[in-house]
Motif scaffolding. Structure first.
Motif, PDB file in Angstrom:
ATOM      1  N   GLU A  90       0.827  -1.206   0.000  1.00 34.27           N
ATOM      2  CA  GLU A  90       0.000   0.000   0.000  1.00 34.27           C
ATOM      3  C   GLU A  90       0.866   1.263   0.000  1.00 34.27           C
ATOM      4  O   GLU A  90       0.543   2.247  -0.675  1.00 34.27           O
ATOM      5  N   VAL A  91       1.973   1.246   0.738  1.00 30.86           N
ATOM      6  CA  VAL A  91       2.876   2.389   0.761  1.00 30.86           C
ATOM      7  C   VAL A  91       3.475   2.622  -0.623  1.00 30.86           C
ATOM      8  O   VAL A  91       3.589   3.765  -1.087  1.00 30.86           O
ATOM      9  N   GLN A  92       3.841   1.538  -1.299  1.00 34.94           N
ATOM     10  CA  GLN A  92       4.380   1.669  -2.658  1.00 34.94           C
ATOM     11  C   GLN A  92       3.332   2.213  -3.621  1.00 34.94           C
ATOM     12  O   GLN A  92       3.654   3.000  -4.516  1.00 34.94           O
ATOM     13  N   GLN A  93       2.082   1.815  -3.433  1.00 34.14           N
ATOM     14  CA  GLN A  93       1.014   2.362  -4.267  1.00 34.14           C
ATOM     15  C   GLN A  93       0.884   3.877  -4.073  1.00 34.14           C
ATOM     16  O   GLN A  93       0.770   4.638  -5.037  1.00 34.14           O
ATOM     17  N   GLU A  94       0.882   4.312  -2.807  1.00 32.38           N
ATOM     18  CA  GLU A  94       0.776   5.745  -2.525  1.00 32.38           C
ATOM     19  C   GLU A  94       1.964   6.515  -3.112  1.00 32.38           C
ATOM     20  O   GLU A  94       1.804   7.612  -3.661  1.00 32.38           O
TER      21      GLU A  94
END
Length: 530
Positions: A90-94
């Motif tokens: 999720e952090v990589q998506q953001e």
């Protein structure tokens, strides 16, 4: 510090000065429309073939804005399939989604100096080439790290394109059409968002390892068209003058004006403006330690760039589904329909702005825009607050939420949305224009990123109603800013606008250019006498 005369009425009044002249009294302040050659009436905004030529050049120069809009639209769908294919967190998506705004800052800042060095036309081509490279890397990226590398490169290309197109369009357009043509990038950006949504829909059925790559790869097509564009569009005549190439500038002016006499007059005006503002100081030093004239320009230009984003446009673009859910919309089909209505409102009213900006002027549109946005945000905040306390029926809350969000988009798109870039690209002197606009766009992008990344936190801290109350207050303050610091520039050449800001006692607006020109003529006579 207010800009002197920015509060002056911009409507009628020329009849009074003509009446005084007719009765034998000389008005101290001569109106610009009495001093300057009369422009064509509304509906007859100048030339035939030359206007069509400038129209085509403006359309071609705006193609890079399709890339920005496309990237925003397509990534909303791509990220779903990228997560499944590359198994990113999720952090990589953001990080993947959010990095574009901040990386484009680098492109915006570099584009000013680059366009001063190699020209506006070739900077448009460079922007497309950099974006193509980034899109190609993203399309074939086998890992998240290479995907991010391509994303960063594409962001720099987008930053170049977003900054240079409005400057180029302003520098080739006639005064009577400049506002409309300089608004084209805004509508092309909205068109790009729509194309991104369409590509998401069309290619979503492909396998997860292919569909997002095709979606991203399709973004290369608009930039490929730039190769044809570079063969068609001319260089900016004002940049050519800045490079001491007056014969080439005259050749371009013959294409974008209606007569040889007009081209020669415009060339003389541009050369005089370039001579007056040349002082040998590096551009960045002049921007960091500006003269009073440049300071007034920066207050106006940076102010409208900042206020366009701080009033909450990106918060509503990105989080309108959250607002509709808070208002009581639960069905996915209803959320989709409401979101589509928001998109239609935003795009349709940009067309209205293009039709009106050279007819009614920049400042009236900004007044209408800021008042309407403030009203919509206040009603939205009030309705959500009443709903939270159980004082408003659910059906009424949904109707008010959809109506106010769509209304906000409409008022934004008819005024401060497109007009901020129109103003920013026309108020600065030639030698400062590209880099000053680059700083303004960078500030705009930085504010956009800050609002986008903090909106959910603000909503969680003070509620959604509280967040939009804050946006309403900021929007109301933007009306005050427009009144005090933004002059009317409709129908004036870029050199005439520069004269409006020049001179410590000069009143901006419609009444001072005559006195400013008289002072310049007096100086020329004195120098000849001596």
């Amino acid at each position: 510090m207010g800009i002197p005369g920015a509060e002056a009425a911009t409507g009628s009044g020329g009849g009074m000065s003509r009446l005084l002249g007719f009765s034998g009294r000389k008005s101290r302040y001569t109106r610009m429309d009495d001093v300057l050659q009369q422009e064509p009436e509304d509906g007859d905004n100048g030339g035939g073939s030359s206007s069509r030529y400038v129209f085509a050049c403006s359309v071609f120069a705006s193609l890079n804005h399709v890339l920005l809009g496309y990237d925003i639209g397509v990534m909303s769908g791509c990220i779903i399939f990228i997560e499944k294919d590359l198994h990113i967190t999720e952090v990589q998506q953001e990080l993947l989604v959010g990095c574009l705004t901040f990386i484009s800052l680098l492109g915006c800042l570099a584009a000013g100096r680059t366009s001063d060095a190699i020209g506006r036309k070739w900077t448009i081509g460079l922007a497309a080439a950099v974006f193509q490279s980034g899109a190609a890397i993203m399309t074939f990226a086998p890992s998240f790290s290479l995907l991010m590398a391509g994303r960063l490169l594409a962001g720099i290309g987008i930053g170049f394109g977003v900054m240079v197109a409005p400057v180029y369009i302003s520098e080739i357009s006639p005064a009577t059409l400049r506002g409309s043509f300089a608004s084209f990038p805004e509508i092309f950006g909205s068109l790009g968002i729509l194309l991104g949504y369409v590509c998401n829909l069309v290619f979503a059925g492909l396998p997860n390892s292919i569909n997002w790559r095709v979606m991203l790869g399709a973004g290369v097509l608009p930039s490929v068209a730039i190769v044809f564009v570079l063969m068609v569009i001319p260089e900016s005549p004002r940049w050519l003058v800045m490079q001491s190439r007056p014969s080439e500038a005259r050749a371009v002016l013959l294409k974008v004006t209606d007569s040889e006499e007009e081209a020669q007059a415009r060339l003389a005006e541009i050369e005089e403006a370039a001579r007056v503002t040349a002082n040998g100081k590096p551009v960045w030093r002049e921007l960091l330690w500006p003269s009073p004239m440049v300071r007034r320009m920066l207050i106006t230009g940076l102010g409208v760039q900042f206020l366009q984003q701080i009033t909450g446009i990106d918060a509503l673009v990105y989080y309108s589904p959250t607002v509709f859910r808070d208002a009581g919309v639960t069905a996915e089909s209803q959320l989709l329909a409401a979101t589509v209505a928001v998109g239609i409102s935003k795009t349709a009213f940009i067309v209205v702005a293009i039709a009106l900006v050279d007819r009614v002027g920049r400042k009236p549109l900004l007044y209408a825009s800021t008042v309407g946005m403030t009203a919509c945000l206040a009603v939205l905040a009030a309705s959500l607050s009443l709903l939270a306390r159980g004082a408003l029926p659910g059906g009424a809350a949904i109707a008010l939420a959809v109506a106010t969000v769509c209304g906000f988009m409409a008022f934004f798109s008819v005024g401060i949305g497109p007009v901020n870039m129109v103003l920013s690209s026309e108020i600065y002197p030639l030698r400062l224009r590209a880099q000053a606009v680059g700083v303004g766009v960078a500030l705009n992008r930085m504010t956009s990123g800050a609002v986008s990344m903090s909106s959910l936190s603000i909503c969680n801290a003070i509620s959604v109603a509280g967040a939009f109350t804050a946006f309403a207050i900021v929007s109301a303050l933007s009306f005050v800013f427009v009144h005090k610091f933004v002059p009317e520039t409709r129908g004036k050449t870029l050199e005439q606008i520069e004269t409006m800001f020049r001179g410590g006692g000069a009143v901006l607006g419609e009444v001072e250019l005559g006195d400013a020109e008289e002072r310049l003529e007096h100086k020329r006579l004195v120098s000849h006498t001596l």
